[in-house]
Design a protein around this motif. Structure first.
Motif, PDB file in Angstrom:
ATOM      1  N   GLY A 103      26.420   5.026  20.739  1.00 27.07           N
ATOM      2  CA  GLY A 103      25.390   3.995  20.417  1.00 27.07           C
ATOM      3  C   GLY A 103      25.054   3.210  21.433  1.00 27.07           C
ATOM      4  N   GLY A 104      23.876   2.374  21.309  1.00 26.05           N
ATOM      5  CA  GLY A 104      23.571   1.512  22.357  1.00 26.05           C
ATOM      6  C   GLY A 104      22.416   1.885  23.186  1.00 26.05           C
ATOM      7  N   GLU A 105      21.498   0.923  23.683  1.00 22.56           N
ATOM      8  CA  GLU A 105      20.643   1.188  24.260  1.00 22.56           C
ATOM      9  C   GLU A 105      20.662   0.814  25.752  1.00 22.56           C
ATOM     10  N   ARG A 106      20.485   1.593  26.734  1.00 25.00           N
ATOM     11  CA  ARG A 106      20.802   1.878  28.103  1.00 25.00           C
ATOM     12  C   ARG A 106      20.847   0.228  28.844  1.00 25.00           C
ATOM     13  N   ARG A 107      19.435  -0.220  28.773  1.00 26.58           N
ATOM     14  CA  ARG A 107      19.356  -1.607  29.438  1.00 26.58           C
ATOM     15  C   ARG A 107      20.118  -2.784  28.800  1.00 26.58           C
ATOM     16  N   ALA A 108      20.287  -2.803  27.534  1.00 26.43           N
ATOM     17  CA  ALA A 108      20.835  -3.891  26.771  1.00 26.43           C
ATOM     18  C   ALA A 108      22.380  -3.803  26.844  1.00 26.43           C
ATOM     19  N   HIS A 109      22.957  -2.503  27.017  1.00 27.30           N
ATOM     20  CA  HIS A 109      24.211  -2.061  27.123  1.00 27.30           C
ATOM     21  C   HIS A 109      24.704  -2.809  28.529  1.00 27.30           C
ATOM     22  N   ALA A 110      23.705  -2.220  29.731  1.00 28.40           N
ATOM     23  CA  ALA A 110      24.199  -2.571  31.141  1.00 28.40           C
ATOM     24  C   ALA A 110      24.275  -4.243  31.308  1.00 28.40           C
ATOM     25  N   HIS A 111      23.379  -4.957  30.644  1.00 22.27           N
ATOM     26  CA  HIS A 111      23.233  -6.538  30.417  1.00 22.27           C
ATOM     27  C   HIS A 111      24.433  -6.934  29.915  1.00 22.27           C
ATOM     28  N   ALA A 112      25.051  -6.291  28.931  1.00 19.86           N
ATOM     29  CA  ALA A 112      26.225  -6.640  27.984  1.00 19.86           C
ATOM     30  C   ALA A 112      27.640  -6.718  29.004  1.00 19.86           C
ATOM     31  N   GLN A 113      27.370  -5.405  29.780  1.00 22.93           N
ATOM     32  CA  GLN A 113      28.625  -5.270  30.934  1.00 22.93           C
ATOM     33  C   GLN A 113      28.547  -6.391  31.606  1.00 22.93           C
ATOM     34  N   GLU A 114      27.589  -6.449  32.109  1.00 23.96           N
ATOM     35  CA  GLU A 114      27.554  -7.778  33.343  1.00 23.96           C
ATOM     36  C   GLU A 114      27.931  -9.114  32.943  1.00 23.96           C
ATOM     37  N   HIS A 115      27.284  -9.278  31.745  1.00 22.71           N
ATOM     38  CA  HIS A 115      27.437 -10.705  31.260  1.00 22.71           C
ATOM     39  C   HIS A 115      28.911 -10.927  30.871  1.00 22.71           C
ATOM     40  N   SER A 116      29.427  -9.713  30.057  1.00 24.19           N
ATOM     41  CA  SER A 116      30.841  -9.874  29.406  1.00 24.19           C
ATOM     42  C   SER A 116      31.962  -9.920  30.553  1.00 24.19           C
ATOM     43  N   TRP A 117      31.648  -9.362  31.674  1.00 22.32           N
ATOM     44  CA  TRP A 117      32.728  -9.219  32.606  1.00 22.32           C
ATOM     45  C   TRP A 117      33.075 -10.715  33.389  1.00 22.32           C
ATOM     46  N   GLY A 122      29.333  -4.734  20.907  1.00 19.78           N
ATOM     47  CA  GLY A 122      27.901  -4.340  20.840  1.00 19.78           C
ATOM     48  C   GLY A 122      27.754  -3.828  19.381  1.00 19.78           C
ATOM     49  N   GLU A 123      26.297  -4.571  19.156  1.00 22.79           N
ATOM     50  CA  GLU A 123      26.042  -4.539  17.770  1.00 22.79           C
ATOM     51  C   GLU A 123      25.404  -3.111  17.408  1.00 22.79           C
ATOM     52  N   ASP A 124      25.073  -2.390  18.485  1.00 21.26           N
ATOM     53  CA  ASP A 124      24.807  -1.188  18.411  1.00 21.26           C
ATOM     54  C   ASP A 124      25.862   0.036  18.204  1.00 21.26           C
ATOM     55  N   ASP A 125      27.059  -0.357  18.294  1.00 21.85           N
ATOM     56  CA  ASP A 125      28.299   0.645  18.735  1.00 21.85           C
ATOM     57  C   ASP A 125      28.126   1.436  17.221  1.00 21.85           C
ATOM     58  N   ARG A 126      27.895   2.819  17.587  1.00 21.16           N
ATOM     59  CA  ARG A 126      27.993   3.880  16.600  1.00 21.16           C
ATOM     60  C   ARG A 126      29.316   4.519  16.452  1.00 21.16           C
ATOM     61  N   ASN A 127      30.397   4.118  17.377  1.00 22.67           N
ATOM     62  CA  ASN A 127      31.558   4.951  17.469  1.00 22.67           C
ATOM     63  C   ASN A 127      32.273   4.411  16.237  1.00 22.67           C
ATOM     64  N   TRP A 128      32.275   3.208  15.835  1.00 24.00           N
ATOM     65  CA  TRP A 128      32.891   2.520  14.648  1.00 24.00           C
ATOM     66  C   TRP A 128      32.095   1.403  14.649  1.00 24.00           C
ATOM     67  N   TYR A 169      26.636  -8.461  21.485  1.00 20.05           N
ATOM     68  CA  TYR A 169      25.522  -8.176  22.183  1.00 20.05           C
ATOM     69  C   TYR A 169      24.731  -6.878  21.490  1.00 20.05           C
ATOM     70  N   PRO A 170      23.393  -7.817  21.055  1.00 20.20           N
ATOM     71  CA  PRO A 170      22.346  -6.677  20.561  1.00 20.20           C
ATOM     72  C   PRO A 170      21.997  -5.756  21.600  1.00 20.20           C
ATOM     73  N   GLY A 171      21.956  -4.505  20.769  1.00 28.83           N
ATOM     74  CA  GLY A 171      21.829  -3.298  21.638  1.00 28.83           C
ATOM     75  C   GLY A 171      22.774  -2.425  22.520  1.00 28.83           C
ATOM     76  N   ALA A 172      23.868  -3.097  22.382  1.00 26.57           N
ATOM     77  CA  ALA A 172      24.794  -2.646  23.170  1.00 26.57           C
ATOM     78  C   ALA A 172      25.589  -1.567  22.356  1.00 26.57           C
ATOM     79  N   GLY A 173      26.351  -0.535  22.806  1.00 27.21           N
ATOM     80  CA  GLY A 173      27.198   0.533  22.274  1.00 27.21           C
ATOM     81  C   GLY A 173      28.632   0.113  22.250  1.00 27.21           C
ATOM     82  N   HIS A 174      29.564   1.352  22.173  1.00 24.75           N
ATOM     83  CA  HIS A 174      30.702   1.018  21.969  1.00 24.75           C
ATOM     84  C   HIS A 174      31.662   0.584  23.217  1.00 24.75           C
ATOM     85  N   ARG A 175      31.632   1.379  24.264  1.00 20.91           N
ATOM     86  CA  ARG A 175      32.312   1.150  25.508  1.00 20.91           C
ATOM     87  C   ARG A 175      31.628   0.253  26.464  1.00 20.91           C
TER      88      ARG A 175
END
Length: 446
Positions: free
Chosen positions: A420-434, A358-364, A390-396
């Motif tokens: 980190g991450g933005e809710r909607r972008a992160h959800a889309h990243a999870q669906e696509h990556s799976w 995720g490009e918005d990962d703030r964990n590291w 994934y733009p807007g996605a966070g760590h996990r």
């Protein structure tokens, strides 16, 4: 106090749904409103279709999701809709105008679930066991009520079961030599592609991803490496021989097709996946989610080889006014020549990598770490990698439709850590990556 009373009332309603019936229709409606969620019982990584009927044209309603987890904590979500000319709302086509998300999001009520106002904040809604489903109540309320406020009159309700395993999937608790964990086998004779599944420094046995992988045709071994049964209680020095033993067990299992197996890991688990595919010939495919290709924190030993762990500089941790810890800059720089002895020699790997970040990962700095790994592979003439960034996605980045959590409590320290991450972008990243993860594993494991 009113928020706490409201949340308690909703929790009681969810725990005893027969005692909380929707009243009759309001004046101006075409009849008793109904809400249907199909399928009412299904796999947690599959979408549902949610439709409301029996409303007045243009009627304003709030849809809410409610879940009580295994510990009795309440999670909720809400979204605002307008009924169409037929008095209907269809989440697959209609736009949420407010609440916890906006736009056309058929699964928004599920991935936007978060701790209710009465609950301790920053808890993550993750199934601790997979024998029973996650039960979600979807309710329809009169008017637009915002998150954390008293909802309007209940017009309709439906209950949904989200299962993390399918009928016929076998779960075998593993105690093989020094290896601990759970092996999930799909129904049928097999053999099946084998995958080892690991998570990060939260420790313990985490099974939901392995059980979902088994429903998709993989023999999946959920592998803890500390804080479980007779394993070390804390993550100290790690020995790759433990993971090698697990890989050999899975590779030789009669239900597992060969010749090689795969591994999937998140955070520290991804870092271990880098090491396994580098040093262990049994591993031919690695899915590394939000990982670093340098060894971190705990030293990794393998025979006479030792990779020291990069350290966290506590002076570089920022604490917000709300008490959230931002550790983004705290890890020692793996690019610093002084830390070269911590790097995993991934260029020696013969297998294939799938890097998911995720490009918005703030964990590291997982996005930077992925670029670093790719550059190192290319410098050695390797093209055995694929990157999902994934733009807007966070760590996990979990399987699809699991709730997003931008700040989560550290399981060891009990402190809120910014992911980190933005809710909607992160959800889309999870669906696509799976889907892409399954494609990758099937491609390289057969």
């Amino acid at each position: 106090m009113w928020r706490m009373a409201t949340a308690r009332a909703w929790a009681a309603c969810l725990r005893a749904p027969r005692q909380c019936r929707a009243p009759g229709p309001r004046s101006g409606s075409r009849g008793a409103a109904t809400v249907a969620v199909e399928p009412a019982a299904g796999l947690a990584d599959e979408p549902v279709a949610t439709k409301v009927q029996g409303l007045a044209p243009g009627q304003r309603v709030t849809l809410r999701g409610l879940v009580v987890n295994e510990q009795g904590c309440l999670f909720d979500s809400c979204a605002h809709y307008l009924a169409d000319s037929r008095g209907e709302v269809d989440l697959s086509r209609d736009t949420s105008q407010g609440g916890d998300y906006t736009g056309v999001e058929p699964m928004g009520l599920f991935w936007s679930l978060s701790p209710a106002g009465m609950e301790r904040p920053y808890q993550r809604l993750v199934p601790k066991q997979i024998k029973t489903p996650m039960k979600v109540e979807v309710s329809v309320h009169q008017g637009h009520s915002h998150p954390g406020t008293i909802p309007g009159q209940v017009l309709a309700k439906a209950n949904v079961e989200r299962w993390f395993t399918a009928p016929g999937v076998r779960r075998i608790r593993l105690k093989e030599g020094s290896v601990r964990g759970s092996l999930f086998l799909p129904s049928g004779d097999g053999p099946f592609p084998g995958v080892i599944d690991m998570f990060g420094d939260e420790g313990g046995l985490i099974e939901f991803r392995s059980s979902l992988l088994a429903t998709r045709g993989f023999a999946a071994l959920s592998l803890p490496y500390f804080d479980f049964e007779d394993l070390p209680t804390v993550m100290k020095d790690l020995h790759l021989e433990y993971f090698e033993e697990a890989a050999r067990f899975l590779q030789r299992h009669p239900k597992v097709k060969g010749p090689g197996i795969g591994v999937i890991g998140t955070g520290k688990g991804a870092e271990l996946a880098f090491s396994m595919i580098t040093f262990l010939p049994q591993v031919v495919a690695a899915v590394c989610i939000s990982g670093c290709s340098a060894n971190t924190v705990a030293a990794l030993h393998y025979g006479e080889l030792t990779l020291p762990g990069l350290r966290f500089d506590m002076s570089k941790i920022n604490i917000s006014e709300t008490g959230v810890f931002d550790i983004f800059d705290a890890l020692d720089d793996p690019m610093d020549p002084a830390n070269s002895h911590c790097l995993i020699p991934i260029e020696e790997a013969e297998g294939h990598f799938l890097l998911v970040v995720g490009e918005d990962d703030r964990n590291w700095k997982s996005s930077l770490f992925a670029k670093m790994a790719i550059e190192r592979l290319r410098q050695h003439g390797k093209d055995n990698f694929k990157l999902l960034s994934y733009p807007g996605a966070g760590h996990r980045i979990d399987p699809p439709f699991l709730p997003f959590c931008s700040v989560a409590l550290d399981c060891v320290l009990g402190l809120p850590i910014l992911g980190g991450g933005e809710r909607r972008a992160h959800a889309h990243a999870q669906e696509h990556s799976w889907g892409k993860i399954q494609e990758f594993l099937h491609l390289h494991l057969g």
